[in-house]
Design a protein around this motif. Structure first.
Motif, PDB file in Angstrom:
ATOM      1  N   GLY A   1       0.746  -1.151   0.045  1.00 27.04           N
ATOM      2  CA  GLY A   1       0.005   0.003  -0.254  1.00 27.04           C
ATOM      3  C   GLY A   1       0.820   1.324  -0.033  1.00 27.04           C
ATOM      4  O   GLY A   1       0.375   2.302   0.014  1.00 27.04           O
ATOM      5  N   ALA A   2       2.174   0.954  -0.003  1.00 25.05           N
ATOM      6  CA  ALA A   2       3.055   2.153  -0.203  1.00 25.05           C
ATOM      7  C   ALA A   2       4.328   1.712  -0.915  1.00 25.05           C
ATOM      8  O   ALA A   2       4.691   0.846  -0.668  1.00 25.05           O
ATOM      9  CB  ALA A   2       3.302   2.804   1.398  1.00 25.05           C
ATOM     10  N   GLN A   3       4.888   2.944  -1.263  1.00 16.33           N
ATOM     11  CA  GLN A   3       6.187   2.581  -2.129  1.00 16.33           C
ATOM     12  C   GLN A   3       7.277   2.417  -1.200  1.00 16.33           C
ATOM     13  O   GLN A   3       7.665   3.315  -0.196  1.00 16.33           O
ATOM     14  CB  GLN A   3       6.664   3.841  -3.065  1.00 16.33           C
ATOM     15  CG  GLN A   3       7.878   3.478  -3.961  1.00 16.33           C
ATOM     16  CD  GLN A   3       7.906   4.365  -5.060  1.00 16.33           C
ATOM     17  OE1 GLN A   3       7.446   5.577  -5.221  1.00 16.33           O
ATOM     18  NE2 GLN A   3       9.120   4.140  -5.753  1.00 16.33           N
ATOM     19  N   THR A   4       8.109   1.316  -1.403  1.00 14.82           N
ATOM     20  CA  THR A   4       9.563   1.207  -0.371  1.00 14.82           C
ATOM     21  C   THR A   4      10.563   1.319  -1.082  1.00 14.82           C
ATOM     22  O   THR A   4      10.483   1.484  -2.455  1.00 14.82           O
ATOM     23  CB  THR A   4       9.314  -0.313   0.406  1.00 14.82           C
ATOM     24  OG1 THR A   4       9.307  -1.200  -0.798  1.00 14.82           O
ATOM     25  CG2 THR A   4       8.077  -0.354   1.073  1.00 14.82           C
ATOM     26  N   ARG A   5      11.705   1.350  -0.262  1.00 13.05           N
ATOM     27  CA  ARG A   5      12.669   1.821  -0.778  1.00 13.05           C
ATOM     28  C   ARG A   5      13.889   0.697  -0.575  1.00 13.05           C
ATOM     29  O   ARG A   5      13.554  -0.096   0.491  1.00 13.05           O
ATOM     30  CB  ARG A   5      13.563   2.968  -0.379  1.00 13.05           C
ATOM     31  CG  ARG A   5      13.428   3.132   0.969  1.00 13.05           C
ATOM     32  CD  ARG A   5      13.821   4.760   1.347  1.00 13.05           C
ATOM     33  NE  ARG A   5      15.040   4.944   0.822  1.00 13.05           N
ATOM     34  CZ  ARG A   5      16.324   4.594   1.456  1.00 13.05           C
ATOM     35  NH1 ARG A   5      16.151   3.791   2.661  1.00 13.05           N
ATOM     36  NH2 ARG A   5      17.415   4.819   1.023  1.00 13.05           N
ATOM     37  N   LYS A   6      14.863   0.527  -1.414  1.00 11.49           N
ATOM     38  CA  LYS A   6      15.845  -0.534  -1.127  1.00 11.49           C
ATOM     39  C   LYS A   6      16.808   0.304  -0.240  1.00 11.49           C
ATOM     40  O   LYS A   6      17.330   1.076  -0.365  1.00 11.49           O
ATOM     41  CB  LYS A   6      16.743  -0.909  -2.722  1.00 11.49           C
ATOM     42  CG  LYS A   6      17.730  -2.099  -2.490  1.00 11.49           C
ATOM     43  CD  LYS A   6      18.293  -2.340  -3.879  1.00 11.49           C
ATOM     44  CE  LYS A   6      19.248  -3.325  -3.658  1.00 11.49           C
ATOM     45  NZ  LYS A   6      19.967  -3.697  -5.221  1.00 11.49           N
ATOM     46  N   THR A   7      17.180  -0.841   0.621  1.00 14.70           N
ATOM     47  CA  THR A   7      17.853  -0.361   1.729  1.00 14.70           C
ATOM     48  C   THR A   7      19.490  -1.073   1.558  1.00 14.70           C
ATOM     49  O   THR A   7      19.692  -2.200   1.105  1.00 14.70           O
ATOM     50  CB  THR A   7      17.336  -0.741   3.185  1.00 14.70           C
ATOM     51  OG1 THR A   7      17.122  -2.036   3.406  1.00 14.70           O
ATOM     52  CG2 THR A   7      15.947   0.124   3.364  1.00 14.70           C
ATOM     53  N   SER A   8      20.342  -0.360   2.365  1.00 12.69           N
ATOM     54  CA  SER A   8      21.703  -1.040   2.448  1.00 12.69           C
ATOM     55  C   SER A   8      21.903  -1.016   4.013  1.00 12.69           C
ATOM     56  O   SER A   8      21.040  -0.482   4.856  1.00 12.69           O
ATOM     57  CB  SER A   8      22.778  -0.326   1.661  1.00 12.69           C
ATOM     58  OG  SER A   8      23.016   1.089   2.234  1.00 12.69           O
ATOM     59  N   GLY A   9      23.160  -1.587   4.592  1.00 11.54           N
ATOM     60  CA  GLY A   9      23.446  -1.718   5.737  1.00 11.54           C
ATOM     61  C   GLY A   9      22.445  -2.740   6.935  1.00 11.54           C
ATOM     62  O   GLY A   9      21.342  -3.361   6.073  1.00 11.54           O
ATOM     63  N   GLN A  10      22.681  -2.820   7.929  1.00 10.36           N
ATOM     64  CA  GLN A  10      21.753  -3.837   8.606  1.00 10.36           C
ATOM     65  C   GLN A  10      21.066  -2.871   9.973  1.00 10.36           C
ATOM     66  O   GLN A  10      21.827  -2.032  10.478  1.00 10.36           O
ATOM     67  CB  GLN A  10      22.502  -4.886   9.207  1.00 10.36           C
ATOM     68  CG  GLN A  10      22.822  -5.696   7.992  1.00 10.36           C
ATOM     69  CD  GLN A  10      23.548  -7.052   8.606  1.00 10.36           C
ATOM     70  OE1 GLN A  10      23.565  -7.443   9.877  1.00 10.36           O
ATOM     71  NE2 GLN A  10      24.135  -7.940   7.370  1.00 10.36           N
ATOM     72  N   LEU A  11      19.788  -3.313  10.495  1.00  7.95           N
ATOM     73  CA  LEU A  11      19.257  -2.923  11.588  1.00  7.95           C
ATOM     74  C   LEU A  11      19.088  -4.179  12.300  1.00  7.95           C
ATOM     75  O   LEU A  11      18.172  -4.805  12.154  1.00  7.95           O
ATOM     76  CB  LEU A  11      17.871  -2.197  11.564  1.00  7.95           C
ATOM     77  CG  LEU A  11      18.316  -0.675  10.787  1.00  7.95           C
ATOM     78  CD1 LEU A  11      16.936  -0.125  10.567  1.00  7.95           C
ATOM     79  CD2 LEU A  11      19.023   0.159  12.009  1.00  7.95           C
TER      80      LEU A  11
END
Length: 259
Positions: free
Chosen positions: A54-64
């Motif tokens: 229901g919303a655009q997401t982004r590609k992430t790097s690193g870690q949480l």
């Protein structure tokens, strides 16, 4: 044998019996150890930990990375020698059993309680993250999937993961700055971060799994510093907004709060 000698022998026997009883008697404590960690921006058992529709997401790097502890079960017998050993080890902690298992009398009851807390934590993490971004949540659905983890202590990291996937730092960058960042803390729907316990063991788990930065509830700074692994940087947080701001500052080299 004189009366005095007999009396001394009886007293010695009684003292020895008491010592043996003390050594062998089960005590109301649990032994805790560094547990698993999981990157909430990644996958668990082949499934994304965070799925947003229901919303655009982004590609992430690193870690949480969320962190955890493991402890002896509520029915395990913990005796005096176990406690003595635990007090002298940095990778083991002696904790009151009621602090580890505040609810439930057996493994099944405790597992259900922890699962319920995890479900509630996921809901509040979603509310906190969407609130931090100023989104109503209408039409946005967030599914969190992390097997074999219970309790509310991953709330902060779940919320940060949602923020990172939806908005990053708000300027096109990742919240992580490409780093491996770990942390712990409960979260309320309003974004307040709460204490969790077991922080020294969680920092060790984070170090073991490659993290160099650890987000800690501000009230637990002293506990985290007590046995902090070499090379681990502590960042105290009390709100989700504060955690986001601290990670932005860390990426850009600005002043970052410290314990």
């Amino acid at each position: 044998m004189s009366a005095r000698t007999r009396a001394l022998a009886v007293c010695t026997a009684l003292v020895l019996a008491l010592l043996v009883t003390a050594v062998l008697a089960p005590l109301p404590y649990s032994l805790a150890y560094p547990g698993m960690t999981a990157n909430v921006l990644g996958a668990d058992d082949g499934k994304p930990v965070i799925t947003i529709t229901g919303a655009q997401t982004r590609k992430t790097s690193g870690q949480l990375r969320m962190t955890s502890i493991v402890a002896t079960g509520p029915e395990a017998d913990v005796r005096l020698p176990d406690l003595v050993k635990g007090w002298f080890r940095t990778d083991e902690a002696v904790m009151p059993r009621e602090a580890v298992y505040p609810v439930g009398e057996n493994t099944e009851e405790i597992a259900e309680h922890n699962a319920q807390q995890m479900r509630e934590s996921q809901d509040t993490a979603t509310s906190a993250a969407l609130g931090q971004l100023g989104r109503s949540g209408k039409g946005i659905k967030v599914k969190l999937s992390l097997a074999d983890v219970g309790g509310p202590s991953a709330g902060l990291m779940f919320a940060l993961g949602i923020v990172d996937k939806l908005d990053g730092d708000g300027a096109g960058h990742d919240l992580t700055g490409g780093r491996k960042i770990a942390g712990t803390g409960t979260i309320t729907a309003g974004g307040k971060v709460g204490a969790v316990g077991g922080v020294p063991l969680k920092t060790q788990a984070a170090k073991r799994d490659g993290a160099t930065v650890f987000l800690v509830p501000r009230k637990e700074c002293a506990d985290a510093r007590a046995e902090l692994p070499k090379g681990m940087r502590l960042i105290p947080v009390s709100t989700l907004d504060g955690a986001v701001d601290a990670l932005k500052a860390l990426r850009t080299g600005d002043t970052v709060p410290s314990c």
